[in-house]
Motif scaffolding. Structure first.
Motif, short mmCIF file in Angstrom:
data_model
loop_
_atom_site.label_atom_id
_atom_site.label_comp_id
_atom_site.label_asym_id
_atom_site.label_seq_id
_atom_site.Cartn_x
_atom_site.Cartn_y
_atom_site.Cartn_z
N GLY A 25 17.54 10.49 -12.82
CA GLY A 25 17.15 10.39 -11.41
C GLY A 25 18.31 10.01 -10.51
O GLY A 25 18.46 10.55 -9.40
N ILE A 26 19.14 9.08 -10.96
CA ILE A 26 20.29 8.64 -10.15
C ILE A 26 21.25 9.79 -9.90
O ILE A 26 21.71 10.00 -8.78
CB ILE A 26 21.02 7.47 -10.85
CG1 ILE A 26 20.14 6.21 -10.85
CG2 ILE A 26 22.35 7.17 -10.15
CD1 ILE A 26 20.68 5.10 -11.72
N LEU A 27 21.55 10.55 -10.94
CA LEU A 27 22.51 11.65 -10.82
C LEU A 27 21.87 12.93 -10.28
O LEU A 27 22.59 13.85 -9.91
CB LEU A 27 23.14 11.96 -12.19
CG LEU A 27 23.95 10.84 -12.83
CD1 LEU A 27 24.45 11.28 -14.20
CD2 LEU A 27 25.13 10.45 -11.95
N ASP A 28 20.54 12.94 -10.25
CA ASP A 28 19.81 14.13 -9.84
C ASP A 28 20.24 15.35 -10.68
O ASP A 28 20.54 16.41 -10.16
CB ASP A 28 19.99 14.41 -8.35
CG ASP A 28 18.99 15.41 -7.82
OD1 ASP A 28 17.88 15.49 -8.40
OD2 ASP A 28 19.32 16.14 -6.87
N LYS A 55 16.35 7.14 -16.14
CA LYS A 55 16.86 6.51 -14.91
C LYS A 55 18.14 7.21 -14.45
O LYS A 55 18.30 7.51 -13.27
CB LYS A 55 17.14 5.02 -15.15
CG LYS A 55 15.91 4.18 -15.28
CD LYS A 55 16.28 2.73 -15.56
CE LYS A 55 15.06 1.90 -15.86
NZ LYS A 55 15.42 0.51 -16.23
N LEU A 56 19.04 7.44 -15.38
CA LEU A 56 20.30 8.10 -15.03
C LEU A 56 20.04 9.53 -14.55
O LEU A 56 20.71 10.01 -13.64
CB LEU A 56 21.24 8.11 -16.25
CG LEU A 56 22.65 8.63 -16.04
CD1 LEU A 56 23.38 7.80 -14.99
CD2 LEU A 56 23.42 8.61 -17.35
N GLU A 99 16.65 4.68 -20.21
CA GLU A 99 17.92 4.67 -19.50
C GLU A 99 18.35 6.09 -19.14
O GLU A 99 18.89 6.33 -18.06
CB GLU A 99 19.02 3.97 -20.32
CG GLU A 99 18.93 2.46 -20.32
CD GLU A 99 17.94 1.93 -21.35
OE1 GLU A 99 17.27 2.74 -22.03
OE2 GLU A 99 17.81 0.70 -21.45
#
Length: 97
Positions: free
Chosen positions: A86-89, A83-84, A80
């Protein structure tokens, strides 16, 4: 940055209980009389309750988390976090330390 949920305790349980009882039980029963008070007087009463609560509170540092629990949490939430990440860069690798 201030902690969202600080580790706070009451100095005196009796003071905490009596102020909570006064605010929860007595003040609602006195609503009719309190309604007639001017707003500055109501503000003073509320400030007094806040001051008593603040005086009665102390903050303690949190203890260290158990190493095994921390390791388990890092293992469980590692995907998780990635993933976060990558989402938040943003680099969240410090969450896995």
């Amino acid at each position: 940055m201030n902690p969202v949920n600080p580790n706070k305790f009451n100095k005196s349980r009796a003071i905490a209980t009596s102020t909570a009882f006064t605010k929860r039980v007595l003040v609602p029963r006195l609503r009719f009389g309190l309604r007639r008070l001017p707003q500055p007087a109501k503000n003073t009463i509320n400030a007094a309750f806040r001051s008593i609560k603040d005086w009665n509170r102390y903050y303690a540092p949190r203890g260290e988390m158990d190493r095994n629990l921390r390791r388990q949490l890092i293992e469980e939430f590692s995907q998780e976090i990635s993933k976060l990440d990558g989402i938040l860069d943003r680099d969240l690798s410090h969450w896995r330390q």
